[in-house]
Design a protein around this motif. Sequence first.
Motif, PDB file in Angstrom:
ATOM      1  N   ILE A 148       5.639 -11.849  17.867  1.00 51.98           N
ATOM      2  CA  ILE A 148       4.604 -10.918  18.367  1.00 51.98           C
ATOM      3  C   ILE A 148       3.800 -10.054  17.160  1.00 51.98           C
ATOM      4  O   ILE A 148       4.819  -9.060  16.504  1.00 51.98           O
ATOM      5  CB  ILE A 148       4.950 -10.089  19.342  1.00 51.98           C
ATOM      6  CG1 ILE A 148       5.665 -10.765  20.671  1.00 51.98           C
ATOM      7  CG2 ILE A 148       3.749  -9.237  20.004  1.00 51.98           C
ATOM      8  CD1 ILE A 148       6.441  -9.907  21.674  1.00 51.98           C
ATOM      9  N   ARG A 149       2.560 -10.315  16.952  1.00 52.43           N
ATOM     10  CA  ARG A 149       2.133  -9.349  15.911  1.00 52.43           C
ATOM     11  C   ARG A 149       1.647  -8.227  16.409  1.00 52.43           C
ATOM     12  O   ARG A 149       0.825  -8.131  17.163  1.00 52.43           O
ATOM     13  CB  ARG A 149       0.909 -10.471  15.089  1.00 52.43           C
ATOM     14  CG  ARG A 149       1.693 -11.542  14.474  1.00 52.43           C
ATOM     15  CD  ARG A 149       1.832 -11.284  13.131  1.00 52.43           C
ATOM     16  NE  ARG A 149       2.245 -12.455  12.257  1.00 52.43           N
ATOM     17  CZ  ARG A 149       3.080 -12.332  11.192  1.00 52.43           C
ATOM     18  NH1 ARG A 149       3.779 -11.376  11.018  1.00 52.43           N
ATOM     19  NH2 ARG A 149       3.327 -13.321  10.283  1.00 52.43           N
ATOM     20  N   GLN A 150       1.598  -7.231  15.106  1.00 50.54           N
ATOM     21  CA  GLN A 150       0.986  -5.969  15.340  1.00 50.54           C
ATOM     22  C   GLN A 150       1.024  -5.221  16.735  1.00 50.54           C
ATOM     23  O   GLN A 150       0.137  -5.100  17.435  1.00 50.54           O
ATOM     24  CB  GLN A 150      -0.582  -6.274  14.912  1.00 50.54           C
ATOM     25  CG  GLN A 150      -0.806  -6.697  13.539  1.00 50.54           C
ATOM     26  CD  GLN A 150      -0.670  -5.767  12.487  1.00 50.54           C
ATOM     27  OE1 GLN A 150      -1.532  -4.881  12.333  1.00 50.54           O
ATOM     28  NE2 GLN A 150       0.512  -5.887  11.904  1.00 50.54           N
ATOM     29  N   VAL A 151       2.076  -4.671  16.967  1.00 50.17           N
ATOM     30  CA  VAL A 151       2.419  -3.902  18.283  1.00 50.17           C
ATOM     31  C   VAL A 151       2.958  -2.497  17.744  1.00 50.17           C
ATOM     32  O   VAL A 151       3.690  -2.360  16.762  1.00 50.17           O
ATOM     33  CB  VAL A 151       3.347  -4.515  19.169  1.00 50.17           C
ATOM     34  CG1 VAL A 151       2.586  -5.670  20.060  1.00 50.17           C
ATOM     35  CG2 VAL A 151       4.693  -5.060  18.549  1.00 50.17           C
ATOM     36  N   ARG A 152       3.045  -1.505  18.740  1.00 47.02           N
ATOM     37  CA  ARG A 152       3.357  -0.158  18.416  1.00 47.02           C
ATOM     38  C   ARG A 152       4.944  -0.089  19.097  1.00 47.02           C
ATOM     39  O   ARG A 152       4.946  -0.555  20.479  1.00 47.02           O
ATOM     40  CB  ARG A 152       2.535   0.938  19.023  1.00 47.02           C
ATOM     41  CG  ARG A 152       1.267   0.837  18.421  1.00 47.02           C
ATOM     42  CD  ARG A 152       0.232   1.886  19.135  1.00 47.02           C
ATOM     43  NE  ARG A 152      -1.070   1.662  18.593  1.00 47.02           N
ATOM     44  CZ  ARG A 152      -1.616   2.219  17.401  1.00 47.02           C
ATOM     45  NH1 ARG A 152      -0.721   2.945  16.606  1.00 47.02           N
ATOM     46  NH2 ARG A 152      -2.966   1.825  17.085  1.00 47.02           N
ATOM     47  N   VAL A 153       5.796   0.412  18.755  1.00 47.11           N
ATOM     48  CA  VAL A 153       7.178   0.332  19.411  1.00 47.11           C
ATOM     49  C   VAL A 153       7.707   1.559  18.983  1.00 47.11           C
ATOM     50  O   VAL A 153       7.749   2.084  17.693  1.00 47.11           O
ATOM     51  CB  VAL A 153       8.088  -0.715  18.684  1.00 47.11           C
ATOM     52  CG1 VAL A 153       9.564  -0.720  19.031  1.00 47.11           C
ATOM     53  CG2 VAL A 153       7.530  -2.145  18.909  1.00 47.11           C
ATOM     54  N   ALA A 154       8.378   2.097  19.907  1.00 42.56           N
ATOM     55  CA  ALA A 154       8.997   3.655  19.784  1.00 42.56           C
ATOM     56  C   ALA A 154      10.145   3.567  18.667  1.00 42.56           C
ATOM     57  O   ALA A 154      11.025   2.839  18.694  1.00 42.56           O
ATOM     58  CB  ALA A 154       9.758   3.890  21.078  1.00 42.56           C
ATOM     59  N   GLY A 155      10.141   4.703  17.632  1.00 43.98           N
ATOM     60  CA  GLY A 155      11.020   4.504  16.709  1.00 43.98           C
ATOM     61  C   GLY A 155      10.599   3.781  15.433  1.00 43.98           C
ATOM     62  O   GLY A 155      11.221   3.728  14.391  1.00 43.98           O
ATOM     63  N   SER A 156       9.403   3.145  15.603  1.00 39.96           N
ATOM     64  CA  SER A 156       8.715   2.416  14.299  1.00 39.96           C
ATOM     65  C   SER A 156       7.466   3.342  13.724  1.00 39.96           C
ATOM     66  O   SER A 156       6.661   3.554  14.673  1.00 39.96           O
ATOM     67  CB  SER A 156       8.652   0.964  14.463  1.00 39.96           C
ATOM     68  OG  SER A 156       9.874   0.248  15.040  1.00 39.96           O
ATOM     69  N   GLU A 157       7.156   3.329  12.553  1.00 40.15           N
ATOM     70  CA  GLU A 157       6.056   3.855  12.094  1.00 40.15           C
ATOM     71  C   GLU A 157       4.990   2.903  11.921  1.00 40.15           C
ATOM     72  O   GLU A 157       5.363   1.563  11.547  1.00 40.15           O
ATOM     73  CB  GLU A 157       6.403   4.232  10.728  1.00 40.15           C
ATOM     74  CG  GLU A 157       7.349   5.687  10.655  1.00 40.15           C
ATOM     75  CD  GLU A 157       6.553   6.870  11.415  1.00 40.15           C
ATOM     76  OE1 GLU A 157       5.462   7.073  10.889  1.00 40.15           O
ATOM     77  OE2 GLU A 157       7.354   7.906  11.909  1.00 40.15           O
ATOM     78  N   GLY A 158       3.909   3.298  12.496  1.00 36.52           N
ATOM     79  CA  GLY A 158       2.768   2.260  12.474  1.00 36.52           C
ATOM     80  C   GLY A 158       2.845   0.870  13.262  1.00 36.52           C
ATOM     81  O   GLY A 158       3.680   0.806  14.098  1.00 36.52           O
ATOM     82  N   LEU A 159       1.990  -0.109  12.995  1.00 36.93           N
ATOM     83  CA  LEU A 159       2.218  -1.369  13.646  1.00 36.93           C
ATOM     84  C   LEU A 159       3.225  -2.186  13.052  1.00 36.93           C
ATOM     85  O   LEU A 159       3.557  -2.185  11.750  1.00 36.93           O
ATOM     86  CB  LEU A 159       0.942  -2.092  13.605  1.00 36.93           C
ATOM     87  CG  LEU A 159      -0.360  -1.206  14.269  1.00 36.93           C
ATOM     88  CD1 LEU A 159      -1.517  -2.142  14.149  1.00 36.93           C
ATOM     89  CD2 LEU A 159       0.090  -1.122  15.793  1.00 36.93           C
ATOM     90  N   VAL A 160       3.894  -2.953  13.959  1.00 33.04           N
ATOM     91  CA  VAL A 160       5.214  -3.715  13.479  1.00 33.04           C
ATOM     92  C   VAL A 160       5.150  -5.028  14.265  1.00 33.04           C
ATOM     93  O   VAL A 160       4.350  -5.513  15.196  1.00 33.04           O
ATOM     94  CB  VAL A 160       6.392  -3.163  13.671  1.00 33.04           C
ATOM     95  CG1 VAL A 160       6.691  -1.864  13.018  1.00 33.04           C
ATOM     96  CG2 VAL A 160       6.629  -2.896  15.315  1.00 33.04           C
ATOM     97  N   ASP A 161       5.701  -6.046  13.751  1.00 36.53           N
ATOM     98  CA  ASP A 161       5.813  -7.338  14.401  1.00 36.53           C
ATOM     99  C   ASP A 161       7.412  -7.469  14.948  1.00 36.53           C
ATOM    100  O   ASP A 161       8.224  -6.665  14.898  1.00 36.53           O
ATOM    101  CB  ASP A 161       5.929  -8.446  13.407  1.00 36.53           C
ATOM    102  CG  ASP A 161       4.446  -8.344  12.474  1.00 36.53           C
ATOM    103  OD1 ASP A 161       3.511  -7.916  13.025  1.00 36.53           O
ATOM    104  OD2 ASP A 161       4.477  -8.929  11.303  1.00 36.53           O
ATOM    105  N   VAL A 162       7.413  -8.369  15.979  1.00 37.99           N
ATOM    106  CA  VAL A 162       8.505  -8.321  16.771  1.00 37.99           C
ATOM    107  C   VAL A 162       8.842 -10.022  16.745  1.00 37.99           C
ATOM    108  O   VAL A 162       8.210 -10.343  17.466  1.00 37.99           O
ATOM    109  CB  VAL A 162       8.596  -7.716  18.246  1.00 37.99           C
ATOM    110  CG1 VAL A 162      10.006  -8.172  19.070  1.00 37.99           C
ATOM    111  CG2 VAL A 162       8.288  -6.380  18.052  1.00 37.99           C
ATOM    112  N   ALA A 163      10.028 -10.277  16.137  1.00 32.94           N
ATOM    113  CA  ALA A 163      10.299 -11.604  16.295  1.00 32.94           C
ATOM    114  C   ALA A 163      11.417 -12.096  17.478  1.00 32.94           C
ATOM    115  O   ALA A 163      12.306 -11.222  17.591  1.00 32.94           O
ATOM    116  CB  ALA A 163      11.168 -12.246  15.091  1.00 32.94           C
ATOM    117  N   VAL A 164      11.010 -12.927  18.229  1.00 32.39           N
ATOM    118  CA  VAL A 164      11.870 -13.419  19.494  1.00 32.39           C
ATOM    119  C   VAL A 164      12.475 -14.896  19.178  1.00 32.39           C
ATOM    120  O   VAL A 164      11.908 -15.572  18.938  1.00 32.39           O
ATOM    121  CB  VAL A 164      11.113 -13.239  20.742  1.00 32.39           C
ATOM    122  CG1 VAL A 164      12.046 -13.669  21.911  1.00 32.39           C
ATOM    123  CG2 VAL A 164      10.607 -11.861  20.929  1.00 32.39           C
TER     124      VAL A 164
END
Length: 406
Positions: free
Chosen positions: A6-22
Amino acid sequence: MSGFLIRQVRVAGSEGLVDVAVRDGAIAEIGPGLSAPGEEIDGAGALLIPGFVESHIHLDKACILDRCRNETGTLEGAIASVVQAKAGFTEADVYARGKGVLEKAIVQGTNALRTHVEIDPVIGLKGFEAVLRLKRDFAWALDLQMCVFPQDGLTNLAGTRELLEQALDMGADLLGGCPYTDADPQAQIRILFEMARAHDVDLDFHLDFDLDPSWRHLDEIARQTIAFGWQGRVAIGHVTKLSALPPDDLAQAIGLMREAGVALTVLPATDLFLMGRGSDHLVPRGVAPAHLFHAQGVCCTVATNNVLNPFTPYGDLSLPRMANLYANVHQLSTKAELEACFDMVTDAPRRLIDMARRIAVGEEATFVALPATSGGQVVAEIVRPLWGMKRGRMTFEQAPARLFAP
């Protein structure tokens, strides 16, 4: 999908936009600029959360306005009209109405619920068995917790305790109570605590549902909670009397609940609809000030309660809308206040129902994407979710609105 990014999302505890690999239904990695084989989902800057949590709803008596109405608009009128309608409930009927409610809740981003299920000699276990089927059939999208309770009384209805015991043996998750409808409220409270200890389950009471501050059952609940060592395992819902307390008495109530480890659930739509019916001007709101309890460390949640029935003749299952309604009633507008309202429909109810979940490496890939930058914005704008997934599998998706300018 066995593995995707999942590209370019906002996640609590992370600065700026991040990716999430599943991978294999779990979160494998979180960070900027990740590379991973498999499909990619464009997060488009969405806020990723574990999902909304409905901490207090009644699936078994939802959507029954076609067969009963509350002509007086009072709590007593609602109870009486549902008692009559309940005699005609069937397992198939409860299942069909509950199914429609759950489908709407999923699309609104709710993936965990605690539903109260009425048990008494009139309905027997028909409603419970229908909800038990719903729990199994909707496990692909949400976690459903069942709280069985005696809506119309316990000590005054022979056979109710035995039915509650049977429901617990069949898989009910916890016990509820409704002392104000019982011929002996104190006895109901004591019996339910004894049953909870015997079955090792939590308790969730409908409590103090009026605006007379001269008496209350809250004190007995707190006393029994401490006596039974059930701190952190008891919740009380409605508690509209709290809205009628002057500051000193309210502070005492906050201290009492904090000491006993009792959680508070507020149901703004129902409480606004039913309370204050005796007033013809300056009508009291009747919604307990949960944010004040929340600020003092009490676990507080905001929930829907009823949908399209004599207790609440409206509802779309949107918890952001319910949090927004609560914020309106209590005139909350600061960033901190709106974030607190967001917490009361996300993290706080997740703690209450003991289904803690967070977006972190190793956790299951269960989350909801919101077109927002903060929880406060979600509450202020009643933001609708874009999509959701459970254990790495998409459960719903809805396209954002499109404008066609000339």
